[in-house]
Enzyme design. Structure first.
Site, mmCIF file in Angstrom:
data_model
loop_
_atom_site.group_PDB
_atom_site.id
_atom_site.type_symbol
_atom_site.label_atom_id
_atom_site.label_comp_id
_atom_site.label_asym_id
_atom_site.label_seq_id
_atom_site.Cartn_x
_atom_site.Cartn_y
_atom_site.Cartn_z
ATOM 1 C CE LYS A 76 -3.732 2.566 2.410
ATOM 2 N NZ LYS A 76 -4.221 2.746 3.484
ATOM 3 C CE LYS A 91 -6.028 1.777 -0.486
ATOM 4 N NZ LYS A 91 -6.290 2.080 1.039
ATOM 5 C CB SER A 120 -11.894 7.387 -3.367
ATOM 6 O OG SER A 120 -10.499 7.884 -2.816
HETATM 7 C C1 PBG Z 1 -6.719 3.671 5.688
HETATM 8 C C2 PBG Z 1 -7.764 3.457 4.061
HETATM 9 C C3 PBG Z 1 -7.635 4.261 2.727
HETATM 10 C C4 PBG Z 1 -7.557 4.050 1.729
HETATM 11 C C5 PBG Z 1 -8.657 2.439 2.371
HETATM 12 N N1 PBG Z 1 -8.393 2.470 3.889
HETATM 13 C C6 PBG Z 1 -7.142 5.502 2.891
HETATM 14 C C7 PBG Z 1 -5.740 6.682 3.720
HETATM 15 O O1 PBG Z 1 -4.567 5.326 3.476
HETATM 16 O O2 PBG Z 1 -5.510 7.150 4.255
HETATM 17 C C8 PBG Z 1 -7.801 4.396 0.928
HETATM 18 C C9 PBG Z 1 -9.304 3.635 -0.127
HETATM 19 C C10 PBG Z 1 -9.054 4.827 -1.389
HETATM 20 O O3 PBG Z 1 -9.028 5.911 -1.227
HETATM 21 O O4 PBG Z 1 -10.452 3.941 -2.039
HETATM 22 N N2 PBG Z 1 -6.942 2.781 6.320
#
Ligand code: PBG
Length: 329
Positions: A196, A254, A280
């Site tokens: 991630k 991701k 997103s």
């Molecule tokens: C946080 C989390 C995030 C997303 C999923 N879980 C955002 C972040 O790490 O700040 C992002 C998903 C998306 O942007 O669709 N644990």
């Protein structure tokens, strides 16, 4: 050799193209992210995610029934927590009657066979908007892992089929796996967000959950000390391998589109299912360009989803799941 071999011959009609097509999207490919809020009768559109909503539990029931009818069989739950329930330790995450725990039960009541995965991280519960506990300008690793582990057990107890730790703390997969075994949740799976990246594509999601890191002294303004540097490739393989060794059943990369090189590389390296999260910001970009009439929404959506699968995704978490399945007919 040319002219005996003419690759264009295989592209002469749609019937032939579909006969030789290598990658086909189906409803089975999708994991549907859902945002849940407290209250009744709530279905509020997320401003930076057109046609995507936060749902109260009654509307969650309706939504999962509709998904099931469409052939969508897996959901990934996220909750938006009111500010007065947030603290640095994410205590509300462990509430047996908390919103996540109720959401799990709501989905299972509405659709007993729906596969329920839950987000495991502190950010929606954190007064500082971080995935772990903050102390003296740092994110504590092991203390955060303890909470994430308890949180995972609490989700399993509420009926989750899979927990999905999205926090990127070190060692959390082993800790969660051991706790699930100890508590008798032998069949509760772990989908690890293994690679991630610290990405600017998460903005709309943080709007949806009101979970962005807060701008106050001694709180890190970004997540770069735990999420990965997007310049790195070998590190993704190392992280993924570690999560598998620690007991992850599914691994994830991701975001999606900018990271398809990583997806392919991981797919070639490992033999567990690989999930990809089309996040997103990727969704928002397509919606915005389509609204302006600059891109063909459906065509671009299908091209992107197919590319993600072609790169090696066995599972695609995507806000486009419903749009895509409707298009498949
Ligand atoms: C946080 C989390 C995030 C997303 C999923 N879980 C955002 C972040 O790490 O700040 C992002 C998903 C998306 O942007 O669709 N644990």
């Amino acid at each position: 050799m040319y002219p005996l071999i003419r690759p264009r011959r295989l592209r002469t009609s749609e019937a032939l193209r579909s006969l030789v097509r290598e990658t086909i999207i189906s409803p089975n490919d999708f994991l549907v992210p859902l945002f849940v809020v407290e209250g009744k009768g709530i279905k509020e559109e997320i401003p930076s995610m057109p046609n995507y909503y936060r749902l109260s539990l009654d509307n969650l029931t309706k939504e999962v029934k509709e998904l099931w009818q469409m052939g969508l069989r897996s959901v990934l739950l996220f909750v938006k927590i009111p500010d007065n329930l947030k603290d640095n330790q994410g205590s509300e995450a462990l509430n047996e009657n908390g919103l996540m725990q109720l959401a799990i039960k709501t989905v299972k009541n509405a659709c007993p066979d729906m596969l329920v995965m839950t987000d495991v991280a502190l950010d929606p519960y954190s007064s500082y908007g971080h995935d772990g506990i903050v102390a003296d300008g740092l994110i504590l690793n092991d203390e955060s892992v303890d909470v994430l582990t308890e949180m995972s057990v609490s989700h399993a107890k509420a009926g989750a089929d899979f927990v999905a730790p999205s926090d990127m703390m070190d060692g959390r997969i082993l800790s969660i796996r051991e706790a699930l075994e100890d508590e008798g949740y032998l069949n509760t799976g772990i989908m690890a967000y293994s690679a991630k990246y610290a990405s600017a594509f998460y903005g709309p999601f943080r709007d949806a959950l009101d979970s962005a890191p807060v701008d106050i002294k001694n709180v890190p303004k970004d997540k770069k000390t735990y999420q990965m540097d997007y310049a790195n490739r070998f590190e993704a393989i190392r992280e993924t391998q570690m999560d598998i060794d620690e007991g992850a059943d599914i691994v994830m990369v991701k975001p999606g589109l900018c990271y398809l090189d990583i997806v392919r590389e991981i797919k070639n390296e490992v033999d567990v299912p690989v999930a990809v999260y089309q996040v997103s910001g990727e969704y928002a970009m397509v919606k915005a360009a389509a609204e302006k009439g600059w891109l063909d929404h459906d065509a671009v959506m299908m091209e992107q989803l197919t590319a993600i699968k072609r790169a090696g995704a066995n599972i695609i978490a995507s806000y486009f799941a419903k749009d895509a399945v409707k298009l498949l007919g």
